[in-house]
Design an enzyme around this catalytic site. Structure first.
Site, PDB file in Angstrom:
ATOM      1  N   ARG A   1      33.439  47.835  42.214  1.00  0.00           N
ATOM      2  CA  ARG A   1      33.516  47.267  41.645  1.00  0.00           C
ATOM      3  C   ARG A   1      33.178  47.864  40.244  1.00  0.00           C
ATOM      4  O   ARG A   1      33.263  48.032  38.867  1.00  0.00           O
ATOM      5  CB  ARG A   1      32.264  46.349  41.435  1.00  0.00           C
ATOM      6  CG  ARG A   1      32.122  45.203  41.808  1.00  0.00           C
ATOM      7  CD  ARG A   1      30.846  44.266  41.555  1.00  0.00           C
ATOM      8  NE  ARG A   1      30.964  43.662  42.900  1.00  0.00           N
ATOM      9  CZ  ARG A   1      31.144  42.481  43.257  1.00  0.00           C
ATOM     10  NH1 ARG A   1      32.460  41.708  41.788  1.00  0.00           N
ATOM     11  NH2 ARG A   1      30.984  41.413  43.713  1.00  0.00           N
TER      12      ARG A   1
ATOM     13  N   PHE B   1      46.117  41.537  45.664  1.00  0.00           N
ATOM     14  CA  PHE B   1      44.720  41.689  45.558  1.00  0.00           C
ATOM     15  C   PHE B   1      44.567  42.575  44.879  1.00  0.00           C
ATOM     16  O   PHE B   1      44.571  43.601  45.355  1.00  0.00           O
ATOM     17  CB  PHE B   1      44.459  41.586  47.019  1.00  0.00           C
ATOM     18  CG  PHE B   1      43.004  41.314  46.899  1.00  0.00           C
ATOM     19  CD1 PHE B   1      42.242  40.086  46.726  1.00  0.00           C
ATOM     20  CD2 PHE B   1      42.040  42.625  47.473  1.00  0.00           C
ATOM     21  CE1 PHE B   1      40.676  39.628  46.594  1.00  0.00           C
ATOM     22  CE2 PHE B   1      40.618  42.532  46.730  1.00  0.00           C
ATOM     23  CZ  PHE B   1      39.428  41.062  46.836  1.00  0.00           C
TER      24      PHE B   1
ATOM     25  N   GLU C   1      35.818  36.360  31.950  1.00  0.00           N
ATOM     26  CA  GLU C   1      35.643  36.701  32.999  1.00  0.00           C
ATOM     27  C   GLU C   1      36.388  37.239  32.964  1.00  0.00           C
ATOM     28  O   GLU C   1      37.102  38.161  32.997  1.00  0.00           O
ATOM     29  CB  GLU C   1      36.294  35.337  33.945  1.00  0.00           C
ATOM     30  CG  GLU C   1      35.441  34.017  34.530  1.00  0.00           C
ATOM     31  CD  GLU C   1      35.545  34.719  35.989  1.00  0.00           C
ATOM     32  OE1 GLU C   1      35.408  35.617  35.983  1.00  0.00           O
ATOM     33  OE2 GLU C   1      35.514  33.525  37.271  1.00  0.00           O
ATOM     34  N   ASP C   2      36.582  38.530  35.328  1.00  0.00           N
ATOM     35  CA  ASP C   2      37.608  39.319  34.946  1.00  0.00           C
ATOM     36  C   ASP C   2      38.708  39.008  35.622  1.00  0.00           C
ATOM     37  O   ASP C   2      39.904  39.311  35.235  1.00  0.00           O
ATOM     38  CB  ASP C   2      37.424  39.860  36.524  1.00  0.00           C
ATOM     39  CG  ASP C   2      35.868  38.396  37.674  1.00  0.00           C
ATOM     40  OD1 ASP C   2      36.404  37.530  37.512  1.00  0.00           O
ATOM     41  OD2 ASP C   2      35.814  39.631  38.528  1.00  0.00           O
TER      42      ASP C   2
HETATM   43  P1  IMP Z   1      39.610  30.949  40.750  1.00  0.00           P
HETATM   44  O1  IMP Z   1      38.643  29.996  40.755  1.00  0.00           O
HETATM   45  O2  IMP Z   1      40.808  30.869  42.229  1.00  0.00           O
HETATM   46  O3  IMP Z   1      40.615  30.963  39.861  1.00  0.00           O
HETATM   47  O4  IMP Z   1      38.657  33.175  40.955  1.00  0.00           O
HETATM   48  C1  IMP Z   1      38.132  33.502  40.305  1.00  0.00           C
HETATM   49  C2  IMP Z   1      37.236  34.622  40.928  1.00  0.00           C
HETATM   50  O5  IMP Z   1      38.236  33.999  42.602  1.00  0.00           O
HETATM   51  C3  IMP Z   1      37.134  35.642  39.832  1.00  0.00           C
HETATM   52  O6  IMP Z   1      36.164  35.192  39.433  1.00  0.00           O
HETATM   53  C4  IMP Z   1      37.304  36.465  40.536  1.00  0.00           C
HETATM   54  O7  IMP Z   1      35.957  37.005  41.257  1.00  0.00           O
HETATM   55  C5  IMP Z   1      38.005  36.043  42.624  1.00  0.00           C
HETATM   56  N1  IMP Z   1      39.208  36.832  42.050  1.00  0.00           N
HETATM   57  C6  IMP Z   1      40.252  36.401  42.548  1.00  0.00           C
HETATM   58  N2  IMP Z   1      40.946  37.684  42.422  1.00  0.00           N
HETATM   59  C7  IMP Z   1      40.681  37.907  43.124  1.00  0.00           C
HETATM   60  C8  IMP Z   1      41.493  39.521  42.835  1.00  0.00           C
HETATM   61  O8  IMP Z   1      42.518  39.904  43.533  1.00  0.00           O
HETATM   62  N3  IMP Z   1      40.233  40.331  43.510  1.00  0.00           N
HETATM   63  C9  IMP Z   1      39.031  40.315  43.438  1.00  0.00           C
HETATM   64  N4  IMP Z   1      38.348  38.930  43.189  1.00  0.00           N
HETATM   65  C10 IMP Z   1      39.156  38.442  42.496  1.00  0.00           C
HETATM   66 MG    MG Z   2      34.762  36.090  39.363  1.00  0.00          MG
END
Ligand code: IMP
Ligand code: MG
Length: 178
Positions: free
Chosen positions: A168, A155, A101-102
């Site tokens: 991206r 963010f 994951e990113d």
């Molecule tokens: P989670 O399910 O809340 O842990 O979110 C995971 C997903 O939210 C990641 O795979 C990202 O695609 C997106 N995400 C969370 N924080 C950021 C951010 O700061 N910038 C861009 N995408 C984010």
């Molecule tokens: Mg993602």
């Protein structure tokens, strides 16, 4: 949301630091799995840059799969509902699975994936690897097995991560104040 040209993007992690961290992470996996085969599952679209650079450093046989999930929409905060856009996977029974994951933010995506894979397959091993960890925002009790950088509640965009679909392609990770 501001348009791209009005954004004041500040540098958070430069390209050199990203690449040396990726080599470090890959070294851990190379050590742990030696000549065992691994199945890398990359979460589109955000993890694509991280995944391709990471797997180039792996020395064991690698199989690569992509899945597509969605949780963020186009806002700044995750809504906690993870949507599987495309989660077709091969038979992972008995395999070493590395999910890439990113970023792990609230943790809902990581939890969804872990539940999905463990309830559908009897894997040999499972690791969740995230380039970034926004630990301060966690809503569920889950942490990556391996991560690159822990970051504050900002963010971020670039190196696969998007701002409203853009950024991206940047080779660094930047942030904006929200
Ligand atoms: P989670 O399910 O809340 O842990 O979110 C995971 C997903 O939210 C990641 O795979 C990202 O695609 C997106 N995400 C969370 N924080 C950021 C951010 O700061 N910038 C861009 N995408 C984010
Ligand atoms: Mg993602």
């Amino acid at each position: 949301m501001k348009t791209l040209d009005k954004l004041d993007i500040k540098m958070l992690i430069d390209s050199r630091s990203i690449h040396s961290k990726i080599r470090e992470l890959a070294e851990v996996i190379n050590e742990e799995y030696k000549n065992e085969e691994v199945y890398v599952i990359s979460v589109l679209k955000g993890a694509v840059m991280f995944t391709v650079d990471f797997i180039k450093e792996l020395k064991m046989p690698v199989q690569l799969e992509f899945i597509r999930l969605s949780s963020y929409g186009s806002g700044f905060t995750s809504n906690g509902k993870v949507r599987a856009v495309d989660i077709s996977l091969p038979d992972l029974n008995g395999k070493n699975v590395l999910v890439m994951e990113d970023i792990i933010d609230t943790g809902h995506t990581a939890q969804f994936l872990s539940n999905f894979i463990k309830s559908n397959f009897k894997v040999k091993s499972y690791k969740f690897i995230s380039l970034l960890d926004k630990r301060c925002r966690r809503e569920v009790d889950i942490n990556p097995d391996l991560y690159g950088f822990e970051i504050d509640d900002k963010f971020v965009m670039g190196y696969g991560l998007d701002y409203d679909g853009y950024c991206r392609n940047y080779d660094y990770i930047g942030y904006i104040e929200t």
